[in-house]
Design an enzyme around this catalytic site. Structure first.
Site, short mmCIF file in Angstrom:
data_model
loop_
_atom_site.label_atom_id
_atom_site.label_comp_id
_atom_site.label_asym_id
_atom_site.label_seq_id
_atom_site.Cartn_x
_atom_site.Cartn_y
_atom_site.Cartn_z
CE LYS A 1 1.10 0.84 4.45
NZ LYS A 1 1.56 1.97 4.97
CB SER B 1 0.96 8.53 4.64
OG SER B 1 1.74 7.75 3.78
#
Length: 316
Positions: free
Chosen positions: A176, A239
């Site tokens: 991911k 992130s």
């Protein structure tokens, strides 16, 4: 197989937890264990204490190093006599450039006599540090070992679930990161919700295709370490991988981004390794291929999006 912790019946005794790696992720995991009154020892390459002291009588060793640090850490531990009942937890998300293997498989090959548990999920370190609610998965072929890890980290604000698919759990968290770079590009170019929804919808089957090669269970990717981690990482400025994609779309060079980035964006290395693996095994990875070309400066963010949109028409 999911197995949620029943904290009303489990009262674990204090354990000794060695956190190998003192970055933001290792620190967050250590904080979680310490809140549950376990003895936590941090150790990294910069630590003054010895590896022997960190691991003496430890019940758990948590590898929270970057992918590039996995093999050096293993080499250090192989010089020691480890506690016989030590459980090794792999919390690294990446692929090894030499063997094309995941961290847990490298750990298992090095220490076949010790149970290896994978910890992975939608876990943004800074949110965990703030005590915000989160959940994760711990997975192992040794379910009893996974359940022991579960009791050490689980709390009212941090739910921990067990499953028996370590490779699927690990690859969900690893792959991911590539998709998060693509998602950051999507947002950085202001392409809108429709485009991003299409991207993430196609990202999941790509992750599953690759993971099936390693023997993962497809249903794992509809849980925390699959779609859960994908949604969290592809939608949060916290992130690092998302930030790489977003800032590339804003016109910065990769070198400029990495110079200011806090911590390691594992998706960069993972992309290169995955594309090599996919070519060797003839696995279709269109998103990862465009991310690789973008990272290597072969195309612009706009060209990466155009290449994905102009692919041949076919059934969903």
């Amino acid at each position: 197989m999911n197995d949620e912790l029943d904290r009303s019946t489990l009262k674990p005794q204090p354990q000794i937890v060695a956190i190998l790696g003192s970055g933001v992720w290792g620190t967050a995991l250590g904080t979680l264990a310490a809140r549950n009154r376990h003895e936590v020892r941090f150790h990294s390459r910069r630590s003054e204490g010895s590896w022997e002291d960190a691991l003496a009588s430890a019940n758990l060793a948590v590898s929270a190093v970057s992918m590039s640090g996995v093999r050096p850490t293993i080499e250090q531990l192989q010089r020691l006599v480890l506690p016989p009942d030590l459980i090794i937890v792999s919390a690294t998300k990446g692929l090894d450039a030499l063997s094309l293997q995941t961290p847990s498989r490298i750990w298992q090959a090095a220490f076949p006599q010790h149970p290896i548990v994978v910890l992975s999920g939608p876990n943004l370190s800074k949110e965990i540090d703030r005590g915000l609610p989160a959940a994760t998965a711990v997975a192992s072929e040794d379910l009893e070992a996974a359940k022991r890890v579960q009791t050490i980290f689980a709390s009212e604000s941090f739910r921990v679930y067990v499953n028996a698919d370590p490779i699927g759990t690990e690859l969900g968290g690893t792959l991911k990161n590539i998709m998060a770079i693509a998602a950051g590009v999507c947002d950085g170019l202001n392409l809108g919700t429709n485009a991003k929804a299409a991207l993430l919808t196609r990202a999941l089957p790509e992750i599953i295709r690759v993971s099936a090669h390693f023997g993962a269970t497809p249903s794992t990717f509809y849980g925390l370490s699959g779609i859960g981690d994908l949604l969290a990482t592809c939608n949060s400025p916290l992130s690092r991988n998302y930030q790489v994609g977003y800032q590339l779309a804003q016109g910065k060079t990769l070198a400029e981004i990495l110079e200011c980035l806090e911590g390691t964006a594992e998706g960069i290395n993972t992309t290169e390794v995955l594309v090599r693996l996919a070519k060797a095994e003839k696995i279709e990875v269109p998103i990862a291929e465009q991310v690789r070309r973008l990272l290597e400066g072969e195309i612009t963010p706009q060209q990466a999006v155009h290449s994905l949109m102009e692919r041949e028409l076919k059934a969903e």
